[in-house]
Write a protein that holds these residues in place. Structure first.
Motif, short mmCIF file in Angstrom:
data_model
loop_
_atom_site.label_atom_id
_atom_site.label_comp_id
_atom_site.label_asym_id
_atom_site.label_seq_id
_atom_site.Cartn_x
_atom_site.Cartn_y
_atom_site.Cartn_z
N HIS A 110 -16.86 6.59 7.78
CA HIS A 110 -15.84 6.31 6.79
C HIS A 110 -16.42 5.49 5.63
CE1 HIS A 110 -12.17 5.17 4.80
NE2 HIS A 110 -12.52 3.90 4.93
N SER A 136 0.85 -1.18 0.00
CA SER A 136 0.00 0.00 0.00
C SER A 136 0.89 1.23 0.00
CB SER A 136 -0.94 0.01 1.21
OG SER A 136 -0.19 0.02 2.39
N SER A 137 0.31 2.32 -0.42
CA SER A 137 1.07 3.56 -0.45
C SER A 137 0.56 4.49 0.64
CB SER A 137 0.94 4.22 -1.83
OG SER A 137 -0.42 4.49 -2.11
N LEU A 138 1.42 5.35 1.08
CA LEU A 138 1.05 6.33 2.10
C LEU A 138 0.31 7.47 1.40
CD1 LEU A 138 1.33 7.01 5.08
CD2 LEU A 138 3.43 8.23 4.54
N ARG A 139 -0.93 7.66 1.82
CA ARG A 139 -1.76 8.70 1.21
C ARG A 139 -2.23 9.68 2.27
NH1 ARG A 139 -6.07 4.88 -1.49
NH2 ARG A 139 -7.16 5.98 0.14
N ARG A 140 -2.75 10.80 1.80
CA ARG A 140 -3.24 11.84 2.71
C ARG A 140 -4.30 11.29 3.65
NH1 ARG A 140 -7.56 15.10 3.01
NH2 ARG A 140 -8.35 14.36 1.01
N ASN A 141 -5.23 10.50 3.12
CA ASN A 141 -6.30 9.94 3.95
C ASN A 141 -5.76 9.05 5.06
OD1 ASN A 141 -8.14 11.29 2.41
ND2 ASN A 141 -8.85 9.49 1.28
N THR A 142 -4.68 8.33 4.78
CA THR A 142 -4.07 7.47 5.79
C THR A 142 -3.50 8.32 6.92
OG1 THR A 142 -3.51 5.88 4.07
CG2 THR A 142 -2.37 5.65 6.18
N ILE A 143 -2.83 9.39 6.57
CA ILE A 143 -2.24 10.28 7.58
C ILE A 143 -3.32 10.97 8.40
CG2 ILE A 143 -0.83 12.35 7.90
CD1 ILE A 143 0.73 11.42 5.37
N GLY A 171 -6.44 9.91 8.87
CA GLY A 171 -7.09 8.88 9.69
C GLY A 171 -6.25 8.49 10.89
N ALA A 172 -4.94 8.34 10.69
CA ALA A 172 -4.04 8.01 11.80
C ALA A 172 -4.03 9.13 12.83
CB ALA A 172 -2.64 7.75 11.28
N ALA A 212 -16.12 7.10 2.02
CA ALA A 212 -14.87 6.65 1.40
C ALA A 212 -14.98 6.61 -0.11
CB ALA A 212 -14.48 5.27 1.95
#
Length: 137
Positions: A130, A78-85, A87-88, A134
């Motif tokens: 979400h 998986s790639s690091l995306r804005r939504n991941t950051i 959400g974290a 999403a």
């Protein structure tokens, strides 16, 4: 095979819940003390979790031909995306405010901490939100 998967999942979940209870992660005041750098006891719990995860992710695929209850090991890229950051960040802020993580919240019910039902309700509402918002692509 489904019965073996169910039994393995149940045993792993029970062991995980017991470990969370034993380590006092089911007590929000202990977690908040750790997050506020006042109590370092949970550092051992986190270190143990890192060791177990490292064995599971790095050593098991090299030592075993296939998982115990599956056909093959999955490679998840998986790639690091804005939504991941984002959400974290939301997850971390919520954890920091209430001192409860999802796993310990469920385990806390097992030791009679019914106040964590509020946390689980918030987690469920967040997951629902979400799911409704999403990107489906």
């Amino acid at each position: 095979m489904k019965a073996l998967n169910f039994a393995a999942t149940l045993a792993a979940g029970m062991l995980f819940g017991f470990g969370l209870s034993l380590s006092t992660m089911v007590r929000p005041e202990i977690v908040l003390g750790f997050l506020q750098l006042r109590d370092w006891g949970l550092l051992l719990v986190m270190g143990g979790a890192v060791v177990v995860a490292a064995v599971g992710f790095f050593l098991a695929p090299r030592l075993l031909k296939h998982p115990l209850a599956a056909v093959a090991f999955d490679k998840t890229c998986s790639s690091l995306r804005r939504n991941t950051i984002v959400g974290a960040g939301i997850f971390g802020i919520g954890w920091g405010i209430c001192g409860v993580c999802p796993g310990p919240a469920i385990a806390a019910l097992g030791v009679g901490n019914w106040r964590t039902l509020w946390v689980l309700l918030g987690i469920a509402l967040g997951a629902l939100l979400h799911g409704l918002t999403a990107d489906k692509s």
